[in-house]
Design a protein around this motif. Sequence first.
Motif, PDB file in Angstrom:
ATOM      1  N   PRO A 176       0.816  -1.232   0.000  1.00  0.00           N
ATOM      2  CA  PRO A 176       0.000   0.000   0.000  1.00  0.00           C
ATOM      3  C   PRO A 176       0.847   1.278   0.000  1.00  0.00           C
ATOM      4  N   ILE A 177       1.962   1.248   0.685  1.00  0.00           N
ATOM      5  CA  ILE A 177       2.826   2.437   0.742  1.00  0.00           C
ATOM      6  C   ILE A 177       3.417   2.725  -0.636  1.00  0.00           C
ATOM      7  N   ILE A 178       3.885   1.694  -1.294  1.00  0.00           N
ATOM      8  CA  ILE A 178       4.457   1.861  -2.634  1.00  0.00           C
ATOM      9  C   ILE A 178       3.382   2.316  -3.627  1.00  0.00           C
ATOM     10  N   SER A 179       2.204   1.736  -3.540  1.00  0.00           N
ATOM     11  CA  SER A 179       1.136   2.119  -4.460  1.00  0.00           C
ATOM     12  C   SER A 179       0.677   3.564  -4.212  1.00  0.00           C
ATOM     13  N   LEU A 180       0.593   3.979  -2.946  1.00  0.00           N
ATOM     14  CA  LEU A 180       0.241   5.370  -2.646  1.00  0.00           C
ATOM     15  C   LEU A 180       1.321   6.345  -3.118  1.00  0.00           C
ATOM     16  N   TYR A 211       3.379   5.812  -5.643  1.00  0.00           N
ATOM     17  CA  TYR A 211       3.279   5.836  -7.107  1.00  0.00           C
ATOM     18  C   TYR A 211       2.113   6.728  -7.542  1.00  0.00           C
ATOM     19  N   TYR A 212       0.967   6.568  -6.918  1.00  0.00           N
ATOM     20  CA  TYR A 212      -0.220   7.358  -7.251  1.00  0.00           C
ATOM     21  C   TYR A 212       0.039   8.855  -7.013  1.00  0.00           C
ATOM     22  N   SER A 213       0.652   9.171  -5.890  1.00  0.00           N
ATOM     23  CA  SER A 213       0.945  10.564  -5.557  1.00  0.00           C
ATOM     24  C   SER A 213       1.931  11.172  -6.555  1.00  0.00           C
ATOM     25  N   THR A 214       2.954  10.437  -6.885  1.00  0.00           N
ATOM     26  CA  THR A 214       3.939  10.917  -7.850  1.00  0.00           C
ATOM     27  C   THR A 214       3.308  11.125  -9.219  1.00  0.00           C
ATOM     28  N   ARG A 215       2.495  10.169  -9.641  1.00  0.00           N
ATOM     29  CA  ARG A 215       1.831  10.252 -10.943  1.00  0.00           C
ATOM     30  C   ARG A 215       0.914  11.485 -11.014  1.00  0.00           C
ATOM     31  N   LYS A 216       0.156  11.714  -9.963  1.00  0.00           N
ATOM     32  CA  LYS A 216      -0.735  12.878  -9.919  1.00  0.00           C
ATOM     33  C   LYS A 216       0.059  14.183  -9.936  1.00  0.00           C
ATOM     34  N   SER A 217       1.158  14.225  -9.199  1.00  0.00           N
ATOM     35  CA  SER A 217       2.001  15.422  -9.172  1.00  0.00           C
ATOM     36  C   SER A 217       2.572  15.721 -10.554  1.00  0.00           C
ATOM     37  N   VAL A 218       3.038  14.688 -11.217  1.00  0.00           N
ATOM     38  CA  VAL A 218       3.585  14.860 -12.570  1.00  0.00           C
ATOM     39  C   VAL A 218       2.493  15.338 -13.523  1.00  0.00           C
TER      40      VAL A 218
END
Length: 99
Positions: free
Chosen positions: A8-12, A14-21
């Motif tokens: 869950p930490i890795i997926s969150l 990844y999701y946060s980074t993707r949204k920021s980009v």
Amino acid sequence: MLLILLIPIISLNYYSTRKSVDVIEKELIHASLNKMELFTVQLDSSIEKFELVSTRLLMDTNVLEYNYNVSLSDYTMLKTRSLIQEKLFIASTSGNWRN
């Protein structure tokens, strides 16, 4: 157990980074479009000013005399040419375009 906590930490992350980009990409595109729009407005304004100045210069008596009267003396032609150059210089200094 460690793997179950890491997923869950890795997926969150990844999701946060993707949204920021994605947000940064959209903002960069938006800023570039705004700059391009400003540039086109400035370019249109410069072209309109140039058109006004060139129309006035084309109807100028010195320009018409220089273009269509070939029987003038060399001195008169040079004097007329220098007058036209002065008018072009004055027109170029009044705006942000160059001859």
